[in-house]
Scaffold this active site. Structure first.
Site, PDB file in Angstrom:
ATOM      1  N   LYS A 110      26.202  69.559  -8.860  1.00 43.54           N
ATOM      2  CA  LYS A 110      26.513  68.592  -7.806  1.00 43.54           C
ATOM      3  C   LYS A 110      26.020  69.134  -6.465  1.00 43.54           C
ATOM      4  O   LYS A 110      25.740  70.326  -6.331  1.00 43.54           O
ATOM      5  CB  LYS A 110      28.038  68.376  -7.700  1.00 43.54           C
ATOM      6  CG  LYS A 110      28.696  67.761  -8.941  1.00 43.54           C
ATOM      7  CD  LYS A 110      28.393  66.294  -9.113  1.00 43.54           C
ATOM      8  CE  LYS A 110      28.973  65.723 -10.396  1.00 43.54           C
ATOM      9  NZ  LYS A 110      28.329  66.221 -11.616  1.00 43.54           N
ATOM     10  N   SER A 141      24.535  62.167 -13.515  1.00 43.71           N
ATOM     11  CA  SER A 141      25.328  62.139 -12.284  1.00 43.71           C
ATOM     12  C   SER A 141      24.521  62.514 -11.044  1.00 43.71           C
ATOM     13  O   SER A 141      24.924  62.211  -9.932  1.00 43.71           O
ATOM     14  CB  SER A 141      26.547  63.061 -12.420  1.00 43.71           C
ATOM     15  OG  SER A 141      26.118  64.411 -12.439  1.00 43.71           O
TER      16      SER A 141
END
Lengths: 143, 418
Positions: free
Chosen positions: A101, A64
């Protein structure tokens, strides 16, 4: 009777000179010309760990954050003493699992931004349980 | 001025740092071999799980109340403790690490600073850097700092985890609130004695005449009394002296009856003591060996122990194993269901103060061998080299059914992030 006194001699200690210790031993050959230029060893630890008590490690699981250079299996160095700020990459605990993230801080919420078009941004509001666990400061990867 | 920093429910808190899904759930940590409860989250405390609760008796209750159970993970707790303590060292030059989860700080010279504010900062920093919540008690003496800490923890919502006994009124109130049995350094024998003469709390204790205290509780009791009255009589011990005794004791996974099985255990415990002795560079002059039957079974109870004196101080696996087995054979009784045993190394001496024996020429004969064994075990994982009287199949692995990964000390065990 012979009157003899025993006289004790003590070593002179007033003018002590200290000599450097040749820890490598002394050999009779020609000394290494490099001895005078000895430096400390290069330490990756010293470079990437700025605050030992607050440093933890994590392994990347998934793609990701590919765009930020964080690939599956990479080792992350996390410094918990760094303050979370907009734009920093953080390890977060949200909805029961750890995730890495980039933080995007808005007035009323925080977005957890992936860097891979196949993944969606996650909007975190006061309803989600979010722990910003630590800030990622280095990535160690095998090439 | 002293501060006592105490990590809240330390082992549980360590587990929660790496598994935050249990932050609001009831959690307990069990002792070695999953024997009994040694750390409880506040949620588990309100479910009336007592400290020291034997795990097998509470299995049903754990299940019914959805209590998360962990085996103890000392690699993790030790590493987290080290982090907390090293943060504290940035805040005061005088730190006494009192236990794995407690430390005293000397705040001498900080009198003109707002130490309460400083303590909140320390608390916040430890929590941010390590994830471990702590409580801080501040007071003019160490024994009062202990009490202040207890208040900080007990009334967490009011104190936010920091409490300063900074005036006489507060001190008097706190002393009155503290049951005599909860006072630091008052064991239950002294507590019983004191209660029998009507001393029920710490304030009553400080009001006793010095002479009575000295006569009945020795000079140490008097020192404690003065310290509780606000005069710093108990000093900060920044350098811990090497341990005065070393022990390895375990409950067995299952009942043992055969003498050979128990000899194997005793040998392994003795060797573990020898390793601990070598780490702190000391030797022991005697060993105590004890065996115990299952305390939860009424029939055929048997406890016994004996002391074996060594002709020379030793820290050799071979010598200690041999002597411990010699001791065991003196007390072993056939037909008993044994559940626990242990070896204690006593009369520790450091290398420098070794007493030599005129008739024994072989002192330290195993030293070089032990060095090699230690090095091999360090390199290839613990206990690769064993004595033949130890079990080679490792059937004695510790019972650790619910062990969490070694998140901070083993690379394969670090957390995974998606």
């Amino acid at each position: 009777m012979i009157d003899k006194k025993i006289i004790f001699f003590k070593p002179e200690t007033k003018n002590q000179k200290s000599f450097p210790l040749a820890s490598d031993g002394v050999s009779a050959g020609f000394p290494s010309p490099a001895d005078d230029f000895k430096e400390l060893k290069i330490s990756i630890d010293q470079e990437v760990v700025k605050n030992e008590s607050a440093t933890f490690y994590a392994r990347v699981d998934g793609q990701s954050m590919q765009g930020a250079g964080l690939d599956d299996g990479d080792l992350l160095v996390i410094d918990r003493s760094q303050e979370p700020e907009n734009g920093k990459i953080a390890v977060c605990f949200v909805d029961g699992e750890f995730t890495v993230k980039r933080l995007k801080v808005e007035n009323d919420c925080i977005y957890l931004m992936p860097e891979n078009s196949k993944y969606k941004a996650l909007k975190v509001t006061s309803e989600n349980q979010l722990i910003i666990w630590g800030i990622v400061t280095y990535v160690v990867k095998k090439v | 001025m002293f501060a006592l920093i105490d990590c809240n429910n330390f082992y549980v808190s360590c587990e929660r740092v790496f598994q935050p899904q249990f932050d609001t759930k009831p959690v307990v940590v069990l002792s070695n071999n999953d024997g009994c409860v040694i750390s409880r989250s506040n949620e588990a405390k309100s479910l009336q799980i007592p400290m020291g609760a034997p795990a097998f008796k509470y299995r049903k209750q754990f299940k019914k109340n959805n209590i998360k159970v962990f085996s103890s993970n000392y690699a993790l707790y030790g590493d987290m403790s080290r982090r907390v303590m090293s943060i504290l060292e940035n805040h005061s030059p005088n730190v006494e690490v009192y236990s794995i989860d407690e430390a005293f700080l000397g705040f001498t010279g900080f009198e003109n600073f707002n130490v309460t504010k400083k303590s909140y900062k320390i608390k916040k920093q430890i929590y941010q850097w390590t994830g471990i919540p702590v409580s801080i008690g501040l007071a003019p003496t160490k024994s009062l700092a202990k009490i202040a800490n207890k208040i900080a923890k007990k009334f967490n919502h009011k104190t936010s985890g920091v409490y300063n006994l900074d005036n006489q009124e507060k001190i008097t109130k706190a002393l009155k609130w503290t049951d005599i049995g909860d006072v630091w350094g008052i064991g239950h024998r002294y507590a019983k004695l004191l209660k029998s003469i009507g001393v029920n709390n710490a304030l009553d204790f400080t009001n006793l005449p010095d002479q009575w205290v000295k006569k009945n509780m020795s000079v140490l009791g008097l020192r404690l009394k003065k310290d509780l009255s606000g005069l710093p009589f108990i000093k900060l011990e920044e350098v811990r002296s090497p341990k005065k005794s070393i022990a390895t004791t375990r409950s067995f996974e299952s009942i043992l009856t055969s003498p050979l099985d128990i000899e194997e255990r005793i040998s392994t415990f003795a060797i573990s003591c020898a390793e601990k002795l070598r780490i702190q560079n000391s030797s022991c002059t005697s060993l105590m060996v004890f065996i115990r039957s299952d305390p939860f079974k009424k029939e055929k109870r048997y406890n016994n122990s004996c002391i074996v004196h060594l002709s020379n101080a030793s820290n050799s696996n071979i010598t200690l194993s041999k002597q411990a087995i010699y001791g065991l054979r003196k007390i072993f009784k056939p037909g008993v269901s044994y559940k626990k045993a242990g070896v204690l190394a006593l009369g520790l001496t450091s290398k420098e103060s070794h007493q030599l024996n005129f008739f024994e020429p072989n002192i330290g004969i195993h030293n070089s061998l032990m060095k090699v064994i230690d090095r091999i075990n360090y390199k290839y994982g613990s206990r690769q080299i064993k004595l033949a009287n130890q079990d080679l199949d490792r059937m004695w692995k510790m019972k650790q059914k619910n062990l969490s990964p070694k998140f901070t000390t083993v690379l394969e065990d670090i957390i995974k992030v998606k």
